[in-house]
Design an enzyme around this catalytic site. Sequence first.
Site, PDB file in Angstrom:
ATOM      1  N   GLU A  77     -28.060 -20.483 -70.708  1.00 55.50           N
ATOM      2  CA  GLU A  77     -27.906 -19.660 -69.501  1.00 55.50           C
ATOM      3  C   GLU A  77     -27.617 -20.528 -68.274  1.00 55.50           C
ATOM      4  OE1 GLU A  77     -29.294 -15.605 -68.689  1.00 55.50           O
ATOM      5  OE2 GLU A  77     -31.057 -16.192 -69.853  1.00 55.50           O
ATOM      6  N   TYR A 179     -27.044 -20.353 -77.419  1.00 59.73           N
ATOM      7  CA  TYR A 179     -27.642 -19.247 -76.673  1.00 59.73           C
ATOM      8  C   TYR A 179     -27.262 -17.984 -77.435  1.00 59.73           C
ATOM      9  CZ  TYR A 179     -28.542 -15.841 -72.967  1.00 59.73           C
ATOM     10  OH  TYR A 179     -28.999 -14.749 -72.264  1.00 59.73           O
ATOM     11  N   ASP A 219     -32.166 -21.012 -77.119  1.00 59.93           N
ATOM     12  CA  ASP A 219     -32.730 -19.669 -77.019  1.00 59.93           C
ATOM     13  C   ASP A 219     -32.150 -18.878 -78.184  1.00 59.93           C
ATOM     14  OD1 ASP A 219     -33.417 -17.076 -76.487  1.00 59.93           O
ATOM     15  OD2 ASP A 219     -32.656 -17.041 -74.435  1.00 59.93           O
ATOM     16  N   HIS A 341     -38.141 -18.752 -68.990  1.00 60.72           N
ATOM     17  CA  HIS A 341     -38.364 -19.539 -70.207  1.00 60.72           C
ATOM     18  C   HIS A 341     -38.923 -20.902 -69.805  1.00 60.72           C
ATOM     19  CE1 HIS A 341     -35.608 -17.163 -73.009  1.00 60.72           C
ATOM     20  NE2 HIS A 341     -35.314 -16.676 -71.819  1.00 60.72           N
TER      21      HIS A 341
END
EC number: 3.1.-.-
Length: 362
Positions: A77, A179, A219, A341
């Site tokens: 991100e 991601y 992630d 996160h």
Amino acid sequence: MKRFFKPVEKDGPSKKPSLSSEKEDGENRDISGKDKREPLKFLTWNANSFLLRVKNNCPEFTKFVTSFDPDVIAIQEVRMPAAGSKGAPKSPGELKDDTSSAREEKQILMRALSSLPFANYRVWWSLADSKYAGTALLVKKCCQPRKVFFNLDKAASKHEPDGRVILAEFDTFRLLNTYVPNNGWKEEVNSFVRRRKWDKRILEFVLQSSDKPLVWCGDLNVSHEEIDVSHPEFFSAAKLNGYVPPNKEVDCGQPGFTLAERTRFGTILKEGKLIDAYRFLHKEKNMECGFSWSGHPIGKYRGKRMRIDYFIVSEQLKDRIVACEMHGQGIELEGFYGSDHCPVTLELSQGCFNSKHDEVSA
């Protein structure tokens, strides 16, 4: 707001710092053979906008990186747009700088990454067309990979949509930074269907890449078991506006904790002969610091947490796992550095990777 960086200077003759080579194949010409080594310490973090973290949380994160001293930093991100003017083809490996605001944002980010400790790393980007998704990979200059790809097909110059993949080929192992797309709430193209296709491609990639060990991080947008969420009943019963999927037995619940996602993830681990590094070392549930994502401190998600950021390694590496830790704790997001996160780290011991091939052609 307190500023942590010098004011952005007017465009001029001064040389801008370079953060990555023009080539995207990861070719390294700066490190001699005797000085080059394989990475042993890794950090992954969904920054939830890398630019915002640099603007607002850089001193704290810099201190953390300096302390842990990772060989590799994988970011998800990034949320920085790819280079290319409106309506023109984009360059996902470069930051946008064709407007005054884009140039200013790029300079802020580049100044931070040109300062210690980040100046010790080379950076690769894979970016979306807008301020959405995107990944970055920072590798110490003494640990450079032989090649870098930006897709699961290992095709030169091709980037995955939204910049979701960076794959680094080292001498004795591969590192995959992903991601993973969120499952979403509904049976539609950009939700369940997209995630099913992604999981199928990841499984195919893992099975076709068994010639050398894999370190897969990022992630991954899934909590594998009930132990990986703070409140299993809450997440299992979660709905969006009362919507019930057609196949409610496996698709109901919080994205990342549906039975369908968890089952597919388990299949990837089993068939790919992969180990969840954190769970390999930490068998018990830890309500204080056993989760990598935390809901907003205000509202119904307060205190609701999930472990969706991972280091997954090939089985032949399990005896070399020294530590795998999550560095955030509590419901007030301590150690999250402004993101939702927290960073996750992995440390491997030195030793020979058990690869089928000792040498990989450059």
